[in-house]
Design a protein around this motif. Structure first.
Motif, PDB file in Angstrom:
ATOM      1  N   ARG A  72      22.448  30.185  22.497  1.00 59.95           N
ATOM      2  CA  ARG A  72      21.747  30.073  23.759  1.00 59.95           C
ATOM      3  C   ARG A  72      21.886  31.319  24.700  1.00 59.95           C
ATOM      4  NH1 ARG A  72      21.126  25.111  23.796  1.00 59.95           N
ATOM      5  NH2 ARG A  72      22.444  23.248  22.109  1.00 59.95           N
ATOM      6  N   THR A 126      13.873  20.470  17.865  1.00 59.88           N
ATOM      7  CA  THR A 126      15.069  20.203  17.972  1.00 59.88           C
ATOM      8  C   THR A 126      15.475  18.452  17.562  1.00 59.88           C
ATOM      9  OG1 THR A 126      16.207  19.140  19.930  1.00 59.88           O
ATOM     10  CG2 THR A 126      13.816  20.507  20.333  1.00 59.88           C
ATOM     11  N   ILE A 127      16.918  18.546  17.804  1.00 58.80           N
ATOM     12  CA  ILE A 127      17.141  16.848  16.427  1.00 58.80           C
ATOM     13  C   ILE A 127      16.510  15.970  18.271  1.00 58.80           C
ATOM     14  CG2 ILE A 127      18.544  17.770  15.200  1.00 58.80           C
ATOM     15  CD1 ILE A 127      20.592  16.540  17.537  1.00 58.80           C
ATOM     16  N   ASP A 128      16.706  16.259  19.430  1.00 59.21           N
ATOM     17  CA  ASP A 128      16.742  15.383  20.301  1.00 59.21           C
ATOM     18  C   ASP A 128      15.590  14.465  20.695  1.00 59.21           C
ATOM     19  OD1 ASP A 128      19.390  16.375  20.709  1.00 59.21           O
ATOM     20  OD2 ASP A 128      18.820  17.984  22.972  1.00 59.21           O
ATOM     21  N   MET A 170      24.091  12.145  19.762  1.00 57.84           N
ATOM     22  CA  MET A 170      23.250  13.614  20.277  1.00 57.84           C
ATOM     23  C   MET A 170      22.513  13.160  20.873  1.00 57.84           C
ATOM     24  SD  MET A 170      24.373  16.747  18.705  1.00 57.84           S
ATOM     25  CE  MET A 170      25.316  17.321  18.970  1.00 57.84           C
ATOM     26  N   GLY A 171      21.711  14.281  21.659  1.00 61.28           N
ATOM     27  CA  GLY A 171      20.785  13.793  22.216  1.00 61.28           C
ATOM     28  C   GLY A 171      19.494  14.269  23.774  1.00 61.28           C
ATOM     29  N   ARG A 172      20.761  15.053  23.637  1.00 59.39           N
ATOM     30  CA  ARG A 172      21.636  16.021  25.370  1.00 59.39           C
ATOM     31  C   ARG A 172      21.218  15.015  26.607  1.00 59.39           C
ATOM     32  NH1 ARG A 172      21.815  21.482  26.883  1.00 59.39           N
ATOM     33  NH2 ARG A 172      21.117  21.533  24.791  1.00 59.39           N
ATOM     34  N   GLU A 223      24.619  10.064  23.743  1.00 60.47           N
ATOM     35  CA  GLU A 223      25.770  10.848  24.536  1.00 60.47           C
ATOM     36  C   GLU A 223      25.178  11.466  26.419  1.00 60.47           C
ATOM     37  OE1 GLU A 223      26.268  14.844  23.509  1.00 60.47           O
ATOM     38  OE2 GLU A 223      24.034  15.009  23.462  1.00 60.47           O
ATOM     39  N   HIS A 254      28.524  17.583  15.790  1.00 61.86           N
ATOM     40  CA  HIS A 254      27.625  17.855  15.402  1.00 61.86           C
ATOM     41  C   HIS A 254      27.420  17.923  13.946  1.00 61.86           C
ATOM     42  CE1 HIS A 254      28.372  20.256  18.738  1.00 61.86           C
ATOM     43  NE2 HIS A 254      27.824  21.271  18.731  1.00 61.86           N
ATOM     44  N   ARG A 257      23.202  17.636  13.239  1.00 62.35           N
ATOM     45  CA  ARG A 257      22.456  18.584  13.307  1.00 62.35           C
ATOM     46  C   ARG A 257      22.344  19.635  12.068  1.00 62.35           C
ATOM     47  NH1 ARG A 257      23.977  21.648  18.497  1.00 62.35           N
ATOM     48  NH2 ARG A 257      23.910  23.329  17.930  1.00 62.35           N
TER      49      ARG A 257
HETATM   50  O1  F6P Z   1      19.561  20.010  22.007  1.00 54.82           O
HETATM   51  C1  F6P Z   1      20.592  20.463  20.923  1.00 54.82           C
HETATM   52  C2  F6P Z   1      21.836  19.338  20.866  1.00 54.82           C
HETATM   53  O2  F6P Z   1      21.902  18.977  20.001  1.00 54.82           O
HETATM   54  C3  F6P Z   1      21.854  18.427  21.801  1.00 54.82           C
HETATM   55  O3  F6P Z   1      22.106  17.181  21.043  1.00 54.82           O
HETATM   56  C4  F6P Z   1      22.818  17.797  22.631  1.00 54.82           C
HETATM   57  O4  F6P Z   1      23.415  17.695  23.758  1.00 54.82           O
HETATM   58  C5  F6P Z   1      23.131  20.004  22.578  1.00 54.82           C
HETATM   59  O5  F6P Z   1      22.591  20.430  21.901  1.00 54.82           O
HETATM   60  C6  F6P Z   1      24.547  20.616  22.017  1.00 54.82           C
HETATM   61  O6  F6P Z   1      24.539  21.508  22.070  1.00 54.82           O
HETATM   62  P1  F6P Z   1      26.260  23.010  21.262  1.00 54.82           P
HETATM   63  O7  F6P Z   1      25.856  22.819  20.570  1.00 54.82           O
HETATM   64  O8  F6P Z   1      25.440  24.072  22.046  1.00 54.82           O
HETATM   65  O9  F6P Z   1      27.265  22.025  22.325  1.00 54.82           O
END
Ligand code: F6P
Length: 324
Positions: A72, A126-128, A170-172, A223, A254, A257
């Motif tokens: 990122r 993206t998994i979201d 997860m899911g932001r 989340e 994670h 993911r």
């Molecule tokens: O966007 C994918 C995601 O796994 C979200 O579900 C989660 O909020 C975020 O990324 C976590 O990000 P990081 O791996 O940078 O902590």
């Protein structure tokens, strides 16, 4: 166009490798040169760019993560960062880009494309599953199955001890993963950021559950649940109000993911990766390729980013009906 670059950016998602493979092989098929950019936009700024060929993507379709790595990049958010990135684009003679990622990735791509007049096509990964303009994003199906598998296991122990589990998914700031995995795992309640009446529903369920003498229960908490603040806070509140329940919390984290991509994600990634290259050959730019009603569609970045994808209300209703 003669040479394209491919990168993965933002949170990795299972199936990204299948998408990279599809982009590289489609480029080779259409007699284009292709370079891989490591660590997303960070690699574009720091010149981590290498030629790829058909063989570079052998034996990766089944692997989670991304062979190109991801990042990122804060620097790419700045005009100066994007100028540096464009220097490397020129240096390597890259005519167009395929970027695989989520909304952050496409936000950067849209600006970069506008500022430097370079054609860019996005592949949603993206998994979201929170991108407007596509029914599915690469990685969502695999993550969904990972969550369901984990919840099934937790259910065994929840049942053995007659416990109430709060499981954070997860899911932001979106509830797609929580809602669908909640239905698939038979969760008694699902709390998602998109609706703010969850607490009322949860209380109703807990009271009914007690009346029915339910021995164990699973509540999935997205989340991004802003009101509740996440599974730990929900569990604390419920424990205070309903001390008769023996509560536990699991944050899946994670684990969601990683893992081998599902067949569905591999096929989606293959279709979208090839379509992205073909869109560039057709002189398209600043678009995302997506899947709507099982067909490939082109969605302008502007639209994909401006609109918010909505949860399917009928799925929301299902959780209530089925937890009776
Ligand atoms: O966007 C994918 C995601 O796994 C979200 O579900 C989660 O909020 C975020 O990324 C976590 O990000 P990081 O791996 O940078 O902590």
């Amino acid at each position: 166009i003669k040479k394209i670059g491919v990168l993965t950016s933002g949170g990795d998602a299972p199936g990204m490798n299948a998408a990279i493979r599809a982009v590289v092989r489609a480029a080779v098929y259409h007699k284009l040169q292709v370079v891989g950019i490591k660590q997303g936009y960070h690699g574009l700024i720091t010149d981590k760019i290498k030629p790829m060929n058909s063989k570079s993507v052998s034996n990766i379709i089944h692997q989670g993560g991304t062979i190109l790595k991801s990042a990122r990049s804060q620097e790419f958010r700045t005009v100066e960062g994007r100028v540096k990135a464009f220097e490397n684009v020129k240096k390597h003679g890259i005519d167009a880009l395929v970027v695989i990622g989520g909304d952050g990735t496409f936000t950067g791509a849209r600006l970069f494309g506008q500022e430097h007049n370079i054609p860019i096509v996005g592949v949603p990964g993206t998994i979201d599953n929170d991108l407007y303009g596509t029914d599915y994003t690469i990685g969502y199906d695999t993550a969904l199955n990972t969550v369901v598998d984990a919840v099934d296991k937790i259910r065994d122990t929840a049942s053995a001890h007659s416990r109430l589990f709060f499981i954070e998914v997860m899911g932001r700031d979106a509830g797609f993963l929580a809602l669908r995995s909640g239905i698939a795992s038979g969760a008694e309640a699902v709390m998602v950021p998109e609706i703010d009446t969850d607490f009322k529903q949860l209380n109703k369920f807990l009271e009914q559950g007690m009346r029915k003498d339910k021995s164990s229960s699973i509540v999935l908490v997205a989340e991004g649940e802003k009101i509740s603040g996440g599974a730990i806070q929900v569990a604390e509140r419920v424990s205070k109000e309903y001390p008769e329940y023996d509560t536990r919390v699991t944050i899946l984290g994670h684990i969601q993911r990683g893992g081998t991509p599902s067949a569905f994600d591999r096929v989606t990634a293959s279709r979208l990766g090839v379509s992205a290259v073909e869109a560039l050959i057709d002189d398209q730019k600043s678009i995302m390729v997506g899947l709507v009603n099982k067909e490939v569609v082109h969605v302008p970045f502007n639209q994909a980013l401006k609109n918010k994808k909505k949860l399917n209300p009928s799925l929301l209703e299902l959780t209530e009906i089925l937890s009776i």
